[in-house]
Design a protein around this motif. Sequence first.
Motif, PDB file in Angstrom:
ATOM      1  N   GLU A  92       0.832  -1.211   0.000  1.00  0.00           N
ATOM      2  CA  GLU A  92       0.000   0.000   0.000  1.00  0.00           C
ATOM      3  C   GLU A  92       0.867   1.263   0.000  1.00  0.00           C
ATOM      4  OE1 GLU A  92      -3.738   0.471   0.481  1.00  0.00           O
ATOM      5  OE2 GLU A  92      -3.438  -1.365  -0.668  1.00  0.00           O
ATOM      6  N   LEU A  93       1.893   1.258   0.845  1.00  0.00           N
ATOM      7  CA  LEU A  93       2.790   2.418   0.901  1.00  0.00           C
ATOM      8  C   LEU A  93       3.482   2.629  -0.447  1.00  0.00           C
ATOM      9  CD1 LEU A  93       4.395   1.906   4.426  1.00  0.00           C
ATOM     10  CD2 LEU A  93       2.859   3.752   3.759  1.00  0.00           C
ATOM     11  N   HIS A  94       4.007   1.561  -1.016  1.00  0.00           N
ATOM     12  CA  HIS A  94       4.710   1.681  -2.298  1.00  0.00           C
ATOM     13  C   HIS A  94       3.773   2.134  -3.416  1.00  0.00           C
ATOM     14  CE1 HIS A  94       8.350  -1.011  -1.090  1.00  0.00           C
ATOM     15  NE2 HIS A  94       8.332   0.140  -0.464  1.00  0.00           N
ATOM     16  N   ALA A  95       2.520   1.695  -3.367  1.00  0.00           N
ATOM     17  CA  ALA A  95       1.543   2.135  -4.371  1.00  0.00           C
ATOM     18  C   ALA A  95       1.334   3.649  -4.300  1.00  0.00           C
ATOM     19  CB  ALA A  95       0.218   1.412  -4.179  1.00  0.00           C
ATOM     20  N   ASN A  96       1.517   4.204  -3.110  1.00  0.00           N
ATOM     21  CA  ASN A  96       1.395   5.659  -2.917  1.00  0.00           C
ATOM     22  C   ASN A  96       2.750   6.367  -2.989  1.00  0.00           C
ATOM     23  OD1 ASN A  96      -1.438   5.601  -2.498  1.00  0.00           O
ATOM     24  ND2 ASN A  96      -1.089   4.864  -0.430  1.00  0.00           N
ATOM     25  N   LEU A 120      16.261  12.836   2.710  1.00  0.00           N
ATOM     26  CA  LEU A 120      17.439  12.209   2.113  1.00  0.00           C
ATOM     27  C   LEU A 120      17.112  10.804   1.599  1.00  0.00           C
ATOM     28  CD1 LEU A 120      20.623  12.244   1.729  1.00  0.00           C
ATOM     29  CD2 LEU A 120      20.677  11.042   3.911  1.00  0.00           C
ATOM     30  N   LEU A 121      16.415  10.028   2.405  1.00  0.00           N
ATOM     31  CA  LEU A 121      16.056   8.671   1.995  1.00  0.00           C
ATOM     32  C   LEU A 121      15.056   8.675   0.838  1.00  0.00           C
ATOM     33  CD1 LEU A 121      15.840   6.985   5.511  1.00  0.00           C
ATOM     34  CD2 LEU A 121      17.589   6.602   3.760  1.00  0.00           C
ATOM     35  N   CYS A 122      14.145   9.626   0.827  1.00  0.00           N
ATOM     36  CA  CYS A 122      13.197   9.746  -0.291  1.00  0.00           C
ATOM     37  C   CYS A 122      13.944  10.004  -1.597  1.00  0.00           C
ATOM     38  CB  CYS A 122      12.198  10.873  -0.037  1.00  0.00           C
ATOM     39  SG  CYS A 122      10.867  10.449   1.097  1.00  0.00           S
ATOM     40  N   ARG A 123      14.864  10.944  -1.567  1.00  0.00           N
ATOM     41  CA  ARG A 123      15.651  11.242  -2.774  1.00  0.00           C
ATOM     42  C   ARG A 123      16.433  10.016  -3.231  1.00  0.00           C
ATOM     43  NH1 ARG A 123      16.722  16.139  -0.263  1.00  0.00           N
ATOM     44  NH2 ARG A 123      18.769  15.428   0.443  1.00  0.00           N
ATOM     45  N   LYS A 124      17.078   9.353  -2.303  1.00  0.00           N
ATOM     46  CA  LYS A 124      17.937   8.210  -2.627  1.00  0.00           C
ATOM     47  C   LYS A 124      17.134   7.032  -3.180  1.00  0.00           C
ATOM     48  CE  LYS A 124      21.851   5.695  -0.744  1.00  0.00           C
ATOM     49  NZ  LYS A 124      22.919   6.231  -1.535  1.00  0.00           N
ATOM     50  N   HIS A 125      15.912   6.829  -2.685  1.00  0.00           N
ATOM     51  CA  HIS A 125      15.111   5.674  -3.082  1.00  0.00           C
ATOM     52  C   HIS A 125      13.951   6.017  -4.018  1.00  0.00           C
ATOM     53  CE1 HIS A 125      16.946   2.548  -0.484  1.00  0.00           C
ATOM     54  NE2 HIS A 125      17.342   3.607   0.196  1.00  0.00           N
ATOM     55  N   GLY A 126      13.776   7.277  -4.348  1.00  0.00           N
ATOM     56  CA  GLY A 126      12.738   7.664  -5.299  1.00  0.00           C
ATOM     57  C   GLY A 126      11.325   7.698  -4.741  1.00  0.00           C
ATOM     58  N   TYR A 127      11.179   7.935  -3.456  1.00  0.00           N
ATOM     59  CA  TYR A 127       9.850   8.036  -2.853  1.00  0.00           C
ATOM     60  C   TYR A 127       9.438   9.494  -2.715  1.00  0.00           C
ATOM     61  CZ  TYR A 127      10.368   3.123  -1.555  1.00  0.00           C
ATOM     62  OH  TYR A 127      10.540   1.771  -1.579  1.00  0.00           O
ATOM     63  N   GLN A 128       8.121   9.702  -2.633  1.00  0.00           N
ATOM     64  CA  GLN A 128       7.603  11.044  -2.405  1.00  0.00           C
ATOM     65  C   GLN A 128       7.412  11.322  -0.919  1.00  0.00           C
ATOM     66  OE1 GLN A 128       4.052  11.317  -4.774  1.00  0.00           O
ATOM     67  NE2 GLN A 128       5.194  11.365  -6.692  1.00  0.00           N
ATOM     68  N   ALA A 129       7.286  10.264  -0.132  1.00  0.00           N
ATOM     69  CA  ALA A 129       7.099  10.408   1.318  1.00  0.00           C
ATOM     70  C   ALA A 129       7.725   9.200   2.004  1.00  0.00           C
ATOM     71  CB  ALA A 129       5.610  10.497   1.663  1.00  0.00           C
ATOM     72  N   MET A 130       7.938   9.354   3.296  1.00  0.00           N
ATOM     73  CA  MET A 130       8.576   8.281   4.058  1.00  0.00           C
ATOM     74  C   MET A 130       7.865   8.117   5.403  1.00  0.00           C
ATOM     75  SD  MET A 130      11.110   6.080   3.896  1.00  0.00           S
ATOM     76  CE  MET A 130      11.901   6.785   2.447  1.00  0.00           C
ATOM     77  N   THR A 131       7.502   6.890   5.719  1.00  0.00           N
ATOM     78  CA  THR A 131       6.983   6.565   7.037  1.00  0.00           C
ATOM     79  C   THR A 131       8.152   6.037   7.852  1.00  0.00           C
ATOM     80  OG1 THR A 131       4.773   6.030   6.231  1.00  0.00           O
ATOM     81  CG2 THR A 131       5.416   5.061   8.331  1.00  0.00           C
ATOM     82  N   MET A 132       8.360   6.637   9.012  1.00  0.00           N
ATOM     83  CA  MET A 132       9.473   6.249   9.870  1.00  0.00           C
ATOM     84  C   MET A 132       8.921   5.480  11.073  1.00  0.00           C
ATOM     85  SD  MET A 132      12.009   7.687   8.252  1.00  0.00           S
ATOM     86  CE  MET A 132      13.449   8.153   9.179  1.00  0.00           C
ATOM     87  N   GLU A 133       9.386   4.262  11.242  1.00  0.00           N
ATOM     88  CA  GLU A 133       9.054   3.483  12.441  1.00  0.00           C
ATOM     89  C   GLU A 133      10.281   3.529  13.331  1.00  0.00           C
ATOM     90  OE1 GLU A 133       7.769  -0.423  11.252  1.00  0.00           O
ATOM     91  OE2 GLU A 133       5.749   0.317  10.853  1.00  0.00           O
TER      92      GLU A 133
END
Length: 171
Positions: A92-96, A120-133
């Motif tokens: 679900e997260l990856h779909a978004n 930084l992690l979004c840029r490196k991995h190509g995500y628009q947002a990041m959920t941090m646990e």
Amino acid sequence: MSTVAARYAAALRESGGTLEELRRTADYLTECAPLWEALCSPAVEVREKHAVLDRLPDFTERENLLHFYKMLAEKGRMALLPEIVDAYRLLELHANKEGLCTLRCARELDEKQLGELARLLCRKHGYQAMTMEIVIDPAVLGGFVAELDGITYDKSVGGQLHALAQSLQKG
């Protein structure tokens, strides 16, 4: 997370189930220890597991979810359910276009630090947002260990000490 759990999660997601329904019903099953043990036990026959699942009140609204649980029982894979829920959430997260990072640190990071790391992690991995646990782990000593998409970024004092010890052992 196992490949099998990821495949089950993908199949369930394609069948139209929602993460909320999956979580609610999985919690129902796993939070009642005798029920969960019976559903996972190889000593309990599949037909008995089906009969129990058919009688559960929260499972009447989603027929495909009931069939999914029955299939897990038939295959002897009910114990994978918590992993399947995690895999579904990740899908679900990856779909978004959102990543999921597990961050182990000795103490809570402030919002600014978390935001910078997430960007930084979004840029490196190509995500628009990041959920941090965030997991507080005193063994980290300082810094952090971030795990994202099967990659571990160890920027911890504990990790640096371990690397130094290995380097000294090699000569």
